[in-house]
Design a protein around this motif. Structure first.
Motif, mmCIF file in Angstrom:
data_model
loop_
_atom_site.group_PDB
_atom_site.id
_atom_site.type_symbol
_atom_site.label_atom_id
_atom_site.label_comp_id
_atom_site.label_asym_id
_atom_site.label_seq_id
_atom_site.Cartn_x
_atom_site.Cartn_y
_atom_site.Cartn_z
ATOM 1 N N GLY A 129 -11.598 3.543 -3.678
ATOM 2 C CA GLY A 129 -11.597 4.935 -3.239
ATOM 3 C C GLY A 129 -10.233 5.556 -3.351
ATOM 4 O O GLY A 129 -9.224 4.857 -3.543
ATOM 5 N N ALA A 130 -10.190 6.887 -3.259
ATOM 6 C CA ALA A 130 -8.906 7.585 -3.320
ATOM 7 C C ALA A 130 -9.045 8.940 -2.654
ATOM 8 O O ALA A 130 -10.143 9.517 -2.602
ATOM 9 N N GLU A 131 -7.915 9.450 -2.133
ATOM 10 C CA GLU A 131 -7.883 10.791 -1.555
ATOM 11 C C GLU A 131 -6.458 11.315 -1.601
ATOM 12 O O GLU A 131 -5.496 10.547 -1.581
ATOM 13 N N ALA A 132 -6.335 12.621 -1.685
ATOM 14 C CA ALA A 132 -5.025 13.266 -1.686
ATOM 15 C C ALA A 132 -4.687 13.716 -0.272
ATOM 16 O O ALA A 132 -5.515 14.336 0.405
ATOM 17 N N GLN A 133 -3.473 13.387 0.180
ATOM 18 C CA GLN A 133 -3.054 13.780 1.522
ATOM 19 C C GLN A 133 -1.530 13.776 1.611
ATOM 20 O O GLN A 133 -0.868 12.889 1.078
ATOM 21 N N ASN A 134 -0.996 14.796 2.276
ATOM 22 C CA ASN A 134 0.443 14.898 2.560
ATOM 23 C C ASN A 134 1.315 14.725 1.315
ATOM 24 O O ASN A 134 2.342 14.038 1.344
ATOM 25 N N GLY A 135 0.872 15.362 0.217
ATOM 26 C CA GLY A 135 1.671 15.294 -0.996
ATOM 27 C C GLY A 135 1.609 13.979 -1.733
ATOM 28 O O GLY A 135 2.430 13.722 -2.617
ATOM 29 N N GLU A 136 0.661 13.120 -1.362
ATOM 30 C CA GLU A 136 0.529 11.813 -1.995
ATOM 31 C C GLU A 136 -0.926 11.557 -2.357
ATOM 32 O O GLU A 136 -1.848 12.153 -1.772
ATOM 33 N N LEU A 137 -1.137 10.637 -3.282
ATOM 34 C CA LEU A 137 -2.476 10.152 -3.599
ATOM 35 C C LEU A 137 -2.579 8.749 -3.028
ATOM 36 O O LEU A 137 -1.804 7.863 -3.375
ATOM 37 N N ARG A 138 -3.554 8.575 -2.137
ATOM 38 C CA ARG A 138 -3.759 7.264 -1.506
ATOM 39 C C ARG A 138 -4.951 6.596 -2.183
ATOM 40 O O ARG A 138 -6.062 7.137 -2.174
ATOM 41 N N VAL A 139 -4.726 5.422 -2.757
ATOM 42 C CA VAL A 139 -5.766 4.651 -3.445
ATOM 43 C C VAL A 139 -6.074 3.414 -2.621
ATOM 44 O O VAL A 139 -5.155 2.712 -2.178
ATOM 45 N N GLU A 140 -7.373 3.128 -2.394
ATOM 46 C CA GLU A 140 -7.782 1.992 -1.567
ATOM 47 C C GLU A 140 -8.693 1.064 -2.358
ATOM 48 O O GLU A 140 -9.505 1.499 -3.157
ATOM 49 N N VAL A 141 -8.530 -0.237 -2.070
ATOM 50 C CA VAL A 141 -9.451 -1.253 -2.574
ATOM 51 C C VAL A 141 -9.902 -2.049 -1.356
ATOM 52 O O VAL A 141 -9.117 -2.798 -0.774
ATOM 53 N N ALA A 142 -11.158 -1.871 -0.965
ATOM 54 C CA ALA A 142 -11.691 -2.524 0.230
ATOM 55 C C ALA A 142 -12.756 -3.531 -0.177
ATOM 56 O O ALA A 142 -13.475 -3.339 -1.169
ATOM 57 N N ASP A 143 -12.856 -4.613 0.594
ATOM 58 C CA ASP A 143 -13.870 -5.637 0.282
ATOM 59 C C ASP A 143 -14.507 -6.147 1.555
ATOM 60 O O ASP A 143 -14.034 -5.865 2.670
ATOM 61 N N THR A 144 -15.574 -6.900 1.403
ATOM 62 C CA THR A 144 -16.268 -7.532 2.540
ATOM 63 C C THR A 144 -16.031 -9.036 2.486
ATOM 64 O O THR A 144 -16.933 -9.821 2.779
ATOM 65 N N GLY A 145 -14.815 -9.420 2.105
ATOM 66 C CA GLY A 145 -14.495 -10.831 1.912
ATOM 67 C C GLY A 145 -14.092 -11.553 3.178
ATOM 68 O O GLY A 145 -14.431 -11.150 4.297
ATOM 69 N N ILE A 146 -13.311 -12.624 3.003
ATOM 70 C CA ILE A 146 -12.996 -13.539 4.114
ATOM 71 C C ILE A 146 -11.926 -12.984 5.049
ATOM 72 O O ILE A 146 -11.744 -13.488 6.156
#
Length: 530
Positions: A446-463
């Motif tokens: 996922g990704a979103e723009a906030q406070n002059g930055e682009l925040r990119v996330e990689v989330a998982d349902t792992g250990i």
């Protein structure tokens, strides 16, 4: 209430009885002796704070007794009792350091007054001595703080001991930890020629100080062993003071200061200064040796680290060429075959890609550490980067199998960054998510723009990651699992490379994780300027 130990010496029993009764009433601990030789024997068995002695006694007189006892106890307070007094006797008493006189006959009050006055005067003198000794030692402390070299420390010690006690010579010796011998490291004046090595060769006094681990104060050379005395006489040595230098609770050296034969003995202020000097020297030497050990260990770690990194660099470069050939032919064969043979070749290609990724990680880390990696900014769209990374890693997710969700808003603004580095960052995070998520799990980008930055996330349902491991996961070669029992591959460089590359891109990286539920890695990038 006073608790000082007093040795009373007189050949008259009535005087002994009176002094003992009066002083014990005042709280002093009293030991009595009927002549000088008996008193000297008692002084060898125990330590006294004050000597109260008659001057005229058969055999060993009071002044001779005081001088002998002061040689073994420089802090001894001396009070003499006499029925008569002459100018010569007073001068001799003062020269020997007698602190107070009392004339017979005396009253109990006069006795108590003389003893208490002598003790009070000496206490005041010692306090003045202690304060006077602190002045040069303050300068020495600053000198010690400015150096961690053993020779410079010993040079400072020698200079202070020589100058501040007005000695004719000074000598600093240290025990050689390899041979166990004591050697002269710094010397000046009349002690410059003294030889010391083993206990049976050269000057034996330093060894005696080490073995006793206590100071030795001599008003002359009479009490020295024959060999040592002849060396001292030849060098013109008279009064001397020797003290052990204790390093980390172990006697490891000796400081000796000496005056010429016939000179005035060292007073209590000199002994106090030398004692404090030896204490400071012991601490400074311990620090210098500890620093030297740390420096040696650091240099060894640097050498091993350099060897490790050179090996990684050479190995990575040597593996790249045969791997490229292997991947090329395997890919061609996979395209030209069908059925089971094609599936097997695709497995070869996928594992070759994994091996190439490991090699790239090793090289990327080296380039980042040496600063050889350049930054090439350009305007890019994160959706394009995600698609390129999924094209490469998607087969690994499908093989497991995992569900990969891409949740990118259509109106995400572009960013100004280095495309290749952003791809490496995202690929490392996605690779870890696939690796540590069990079959049937989900990975979301996922990704979103906030406070002059682009925040990119990689989330998982792992250990997930244990809380105590989170501060370390970005360190090189760190593995949450034990290297011999872990189930997942990798060498622990992916997150380190991601952290260093995101720094080059002007962003930040972080993680949130709950063991057993999964992890969420994120990184930020500056948005394209308006």
């Amino acid at each position: 209430m006073p608790r000082e130990r007093v040795l009373v010496v007189d050949d008259e029993v009535d005087v002994l009885d009176l002094c003992q009764r009066v002083l014990e009433t005042e709280g002093y601990q009293v030991v009595r002796a009927s002549d000088g030789w008996e008193a000297l024997n008692k002084a060898r068995e125990q330590t006294f704070d004050l000597l109260l002695t008659d001057i005229k006694m058969p055999g060993l007189g009071g002044l001779e007794l005081a001088r002998a006892m002061k040689e073994g106890n420089a802090n001894l307070v001396c009070v003499t009792m006499t029925s008569f007094s002459t100018m010569n006797l007073a001068i001799e008493a003062l020269r020997l350091g007698i602190d107070e006189f009392i004339v017979k006959p005396f009253t109990p009050d006069e006795l108590v007054s003389s003893v208490s006055k002598a003790l009070a005067k000496v206490r005041l003198q010692r306090e003045n001595i202690r304060l006077r000794a602190l002045i040069p030692l303050f300068e020495l402390s600053k000198a010690f703080l400015s150096t961690l070299k053993e020779d410079e420390i010993l040079e400072h010690v020698l200079r202070i001991a020589h100058q501040e006690t007005h000695a004719a010579g000074a000598l600093v010796m240290l025990v050689d930890p390899q041979q166990g011998w004591i050697t002269a490291r710094k010397a000046a004046g009349i002690l410059a020629g003294m030889r010391v090595s083993s206990p049976h060769q050269g000057w034996s006094l330093p060894w005696e100080i080490l073995e006793l681990n206590q100071q030795v104060i001599l008003q002359g050379t009479e009490l020295l062993p024959t060999t040592t005395r002849s060396m001292a006489l030849e060098a013109g040595i008279g009064p001397l003071v020797g003290l052990p230098i204790v390093v980390q609770n172990k006697p490891s050296g000796v400081l000796i200061a000496a005056r010429e034969a016939g000179a005035a003995p060292f007073d209590a202020s000199d002994v106090e200064l030398l004692s404090i000097l030896c204490g400071q020297a012991g601490i400074a030497l311990a620090n210098a040796r500890l620093f030297a050990e740390i420096q040696r260990a650091y240099e060894e770690v640097k050498r091993l680290d350099h060897m490790k990194r050179e090996f990684i660099n050479i190995a990575a470069h040597e593996l790249r060429t045969p791997l490229a050939i292997l991947m090329g032919y395997a890919s061609i064969l996979a395209e030209e075959t069908t059925g089971e043979m094609r599936e097997r070749l695709e497995i070869v290609v996928r594992n070759a890609v994994r091996l190439r990724s490991l090699i790239d990680d090793m090289l990327n880390l080296r380039y980042l550490e040496t600063g050889e990696i350049a930054f090439h900014p350009e305007t890019l769209h994160i959706r394009e980067v995600v698609e390129e990374v999924l094209e490469e890693l998607g087969p690994l997710a499908r093989e497991k199998p995992l569900t990969v969700l891409v949740d990118l808003p259509a109106d995400l603004p572009p960013v100004v960054s280095d495309r290749q580095k952003v791809m490496v960052i995202l690929a490392n995070l996605l690779s870890n998510a696939i690796k540590f998520t069990p079959a049937g799990g989900t990975v979301r980008i996922g990704a979103e723009a906030q406070n002059g930055e682009l925040r990119v996330e990689v989330a998982d349902t792992g250990i997930g990651i244990p809380p105590e491991a989170i501060p370390h996961i970005f360190e090189p070669f760190y593995q949450v699992e034990d290297s011999l029992t872990r189930e997942h591959g990798g060498i622990g460089l992916g997150l380190t490379i991601a952290r260093e590359m995101i720094k080059r891109c002007g962003g930040q990286i972080g993680v949130e994780s709950v063991p057993g539920q999964g992890s969420r890695f994120y990184f930020t990038l500056p948005l394209e300027p308006a």
